[in-house]
Design a protein around this motif. Structure first.
Motif, PDB file in Angstrom:
ATOM      1  N   GLU A  79      61.164 -29.945 -64.351  1.00 53.42           N
ATOM      2  CA  GLU A  79      61.163 -29.160 -65.595  1.00 53.42           C
ATOM      3  C   GLU A  79      61.694 -29.996 -66.756  1.00 53.42           C
ATOM      4  O   GLU A  79      61.155 -29.949 -67.861  1.00 53.42           O
ATOM      5  CB  GLU A  79      62.004 -27.896 -65.387  1.00 53.42           C
ATOM      6  CG  GLU A  79      61.633 -26.731 -66.228  1.00 53.42           C
ATOM      7  CD  GLU A  79      60.148 -26.444 -66.361  1.00 53.42           C
ATOM      8  OE1 GLU A  79      59.705 -26.270 -67.516  1.00 53.42           O
ATOM      9  OE2 GLU A  79      59.406 -26.400 -65.374  1.00 53.42           O
ATOM     10  N   VAL A  80      62.760 -30.759 -66.522  1.00 52.50           N
ATOM     11  CA  VAL A  80      63.310 -31.638 -67.553  1.00 52.50           C
ATOM     12  C   VAL A  80      62.239 -32.622 -68.015  1.00 52.50           C
ATOM     13  O   VAL A  80      62.028 -32.815 -69.222  1.00 52.50           O
ATOM     14  CB  VAL A  80      64.552 -32.404 -67.038  1.00 52.50           C
ATOM     15  CG1 VAL A  80      64.921 -33.554 -67.984  1.00 52.50           C
ATOM     16  CG2 VAL A  80      65.735 -31.466 -66.859  1.00 52.50           C
ATOM     17  N   ARG A  93      59.394 -30.885 -70.062  1.00 51.73           N
ATOM     18  CA  ARG A  93      59.848 -30.497 -71.405  1.00 51.73           C
ATOM     19  C   ARG A  93      60.136 -31.709 -72.283  1.00 51.73           C
ATOM     20  O   ARG A  93      59.857 -31.694 -73.478  1.00 51.73           O
ATOM     21  CB  ARG A  93      61.069 -29.587 -71.302  1.00 51.73           C
ATOM     22  CG  ARG A  93      60.681 -28.227 -70.725  1.00 51.73           C
ATOM     23  CD  ARG A  93      61.687 -27.134 -70.929  1.00 51.73           C
ATOM     24  NE  ARG A  93      62.231 -27.084 -72.266  1.00 51.73           N
ATOM     25  CZ  ARG A  93      63.521 -26.846 -72.540  1.00 51.73           C
ATOM     26  NH1 ARG A  93      64.390 -26.629 -71.571  1.00 51.73           N
ATOM     27  NH2 ARG A  93      63.947 -26.818 -73.786  1.00 51.73           N
ATOM     28  N   ALA A  94      60.681 -32.766 -71.682  1.00 54.75           N
ATOM     29  CA  ALA A  94      61.014 -33.962 -72.455  1.00 54.75           C
ATOM     30  C   ALA A  94      59.779 -34.616 -73.056  1.00 54.75           C
ATOM     31  O   ALA A  94      59.838 -35.199 -74.137  1.00 54.75           O
ATOM     32  CB  ALA A  94      61.756 -34.964 -71.576  1.00 54.75           C
ATOM     33  N   VAL A 141      70.159 -31.812 -67.469  1.00 56.93           N
ATOM     34  CA  VAL A 141      69.631 -31.998 -68.822  1.00 56.93           C
ATOM     35  C   VAL A 141      68.914 -33.332 -69.008  1.00 56.93           C
ATOM     36  O   VAL A 141      68.293 -33.566 -70.047  1.00 56.93           O
ATOM     37  CB  VAL A 141      70.743 -31.848 -69.875  1.00 56.93           C
ATOM     38  CG1 VAL A 141      71.346 -30.436 -69.817  1.00 56.93           C
ATOM     39  CG2 VAL A 141      71.831 -32.902 -69.704  1.00 56.93           C
ATOM     40  N   LEU A 185      66.125 -33.225 -71.927  1.00 57.73           N
ATOM     41  CA  LEU A 185      65.649 -31.976 -72.527  1.00 57.73           C
ATOM     42  C   LEU A 185      65.678 -32.091 -74.055  1.00 57.73           C
ATOM     43  O   LEU A 185      66.636 -32.653 -74.615  1.00 57.73           O
ATOM     44  CB  LEU A 185      66.519 -30.799 -72.100  1.00 57.73           C
ATOM     45  CG  LEU A 185      66.372 -30.328 -70.659  1.00 57.73           C
ATOM     46  CD1 LEU A 185      67.417 -29.250 -70.342  1.00 57.73           C
ATOM     47  CD2 LEU A 185      64.966 -29.792 -70.394  1.00 57.73           C
TER      48      LEU A 185
END
Length: 174
Positions: free
Chosen positions: A18-19, A22-23, A64, A88
């Protein structure tokens, strides 16, 4: 903000994916598949568990950021490929990427690795002493601008007598 850097665990995989997604959401040059690359690399011979690191916000326990170094070669010499570094969006520009890169390079050196290469932003990676790989006669396997393909000697003159095109893990070419 208190950020800790530690080795990634299998329990982190979903949060790390997920990180990474999104990044890279708003990164223009991204193909948005970096999370799939990391998944493939984890299952490859090039994977080094000690060099897959996460950044955790200690206040919330939230992952994060993430960084990954994998084995690569230049000719007969082993090197490390740094890719990707992910933070993130709401935690970017707070020094977390710097913490991840510094910890990764320190750990790589402690593990006995002598060098690393990166395809990345020409204004960011020189902060960690990366230089144009071409100064050692090292080339990327892709057609990229000279200033974005960089290398770093972690020990002495690690690239003395080393030149050629970097051979990344097969997972990079799938």
């Amino acid at each position: 903000m208190d950020i800790s850097i530690r080795q990634e665990k299998e329990a982190d995989y979903q949060a790390v994916e997920e990180v990474i997604k999104r990044a890279f959401t708003d990164v223009e040059i991204s193909d948005k598949t970096e999370h799939q690359l990391v998944k493939r690399l984890r299952g490859s011979k090039a994977f080094i568990p000690e060099l897959s690191l996460v950044a955790v916000d200690e206040a919330t326990g939230k992952t994060v950021g993430h960084i990954l170094f994998t084995k690569a070669k230049v000719g007969d010499a082993e090197t490390l490929a740094l890719a990707p570094v992910s933070v993130l969006p709401e935690f970017q520009n707070l020094g977390i990427g710097r913490l991840l890169v510094n910890k990764g390079l320190k750990t790589a050196k402690e593990l006995g690795y002598e060098s690393a290469i990166v395809l990345g932003h020409p204004n960011y990676y020189p902060k960690f002493c990366f230089k144009k790989a071409s100064q050692w006669g090292i080339k990327a396997p892709w057609n990229v601008p000279d200033e974005v393909f960089m290398a770093l000697e972690l020990r002495g003159k690690a690239f003395d007598g080393v030149s050629g095109t970097v051979q990344y893990a097969d997972a990079f070419h799938q």
